[in-house]
Design an enzyme around this catalytic site. Structure first.
Site, PDB file in Angstrom:
ATOM      1  N   HIS A   1     -24.563 -37.029  -0.605  1.00 28.66           N
ATOM      2  CA  HIS A   1     -24.374 -35.676  -1.120  1.00 28.66           C
ATOM      3  C   HIS A   1     -25.409 -34.701  -0.571  1.00 28.66           C
ATOM      4  O   HIS A   1     -26.363 -35.080   0.112  1.00 28.66           O
ATOM      5  CB  HIS A   1     -24.367 -35.666  -2.652  1.00 28.66           C
ATOM      6  CG  HIS A   1     -25.642 -36.111  -3.320  1.00 28.66           C
ATOM      7  ND1 HIS A   1     -26.845 -35.453  -3.164  1.00 28.66           N
ATOM      8  CD2 HIS A   1     -25.886 -37.120  -4.195  1.00 28.66           C
ATOM      9  CE1 HIS A   1     -27.768 -36.037  -3.897  1.00 28.66           C
ATOM     10  NE2 HIS A   1     -27.222 -37.071  -4.529  1.00 28.66           N
TER      11      HIS A   1
ATOM     12  N   CYS B   1     -28.741 -42.086  -4.732  1.00 28.72           N
ATOM     13  CA  CYS B   1     -27.762 -41.632  -3.751  1.00 28.72           C
ATOM     14  C   CYS B   1     -28.449 -41.299  -2.426  1.00 28.72           C
ATOM     15  O   CYS B   1     -29.670 -41.237  -2.339  1.00 28.72           O
ATOM     16  CB  CYS B   1     -27.031 -40.397  -4.265  1.00 28.72           C
ATOM     17  SG  CYS B   1     -26.010 -40.705  -5.732  1.00 28.72           S
TER      18      CYS B   1
END
Length: 218
Positions: free
Chosen positions: A127, A135
């Protein structure tokens, strides 16, 4: 009426699609023939993008993006909330235009290997933004390119897009040194990953694998 999220994607395509297609054309790759693959190297904090034509066996390097931030340490993700970036062999599950971090690509953590080993966790993405709790964050500008490139590949029937996540550049000598820094279970897991990493470096193609119970077999 278009939503804010629709506009976010439209703007990303406006900014990135034309240049991406031109860069692919320089490699003699048209959108309808595109296949992509991602390799992340945690220690180097780099996400690499490889591309090829569907009729080709070998990928070629296309772009690299630095992580905008990093969470956790080297080693696989094992449980919800440990802030670890996973390691292993994954697939892109979906494009997410509604991400808290601009845009994102979902990753199928936990995969069958993770599940067989009792690892838990959810909502792992590549992201944008400058935050991470497990992440791969690469910033807004970079995620726009990745998002648009992935969309092009999916729209042209690439149904499986691999994300290979390695703890470090697993060259033979480096790998031998790193095995001394970890526990037995992680060392065994890293040995399996090193086989894949070294094969890709030599052949520019992913090594075929299967998840069999709590093991990875080639």
């Amino acid at each position: 009426m278009e939503s804010i999220d629709d506009n976010r994607v439209v703007e990303a395509k406006r900014r990135k699609e034309k240049n991406l297609l031109a860069e692919l054309q320089q490699l003699d790759i048209k959108a309808e023939n595109l296949e992509i693959l991602f390799i992340a190297i945690k220690e180097a904090k780099i996400l690499e993008v490889y591309v090829k034509r569907k009729t080709q066996k070998q990928f070629r390097w296309f772009k690299s993006y630095l992580f905008s931030t990093f969470s956790g340490v080297l080693g696989p993700k094992k449980q919800e909330g440990d802030k670890q970036i996973p390691e292993g062999f994954y697939q892109i599950t979906h494009l997410n235009p509604k991400s808290k971090y601009h845009l994102s690509l979902g990753i199928n953590y936990p995969n069958p290997y993770d599940q067989a080993n009792g690892f838990t966790g959810s909502a792992i993405f590549i992201h944008g933004g400058m935050e991470s709790v497990g992440c791969i964050a690469i910033g807004d500008d970079a995620i726009e390119e990745i998002y648009v490139l992935t969309d092009i590949a999916q729209q042209n029937d690439q149904n499986e897009i691999s994300v290979l996540i390695y703890p470090y550049a697993m060259h033979t000598e480096k790998h031998k040194l790193m095995l001394k820094t970890t526990d037995e279970a992680t060392a065994h897991f890293w040995d399996r990953l090193a086989t894949s990493y070294q094969y890709f470096q030599e052949n520019k193609a992913p090594l075929s694998y299967e998840f069999k119970g709590n093991q990875i077999e080639y």
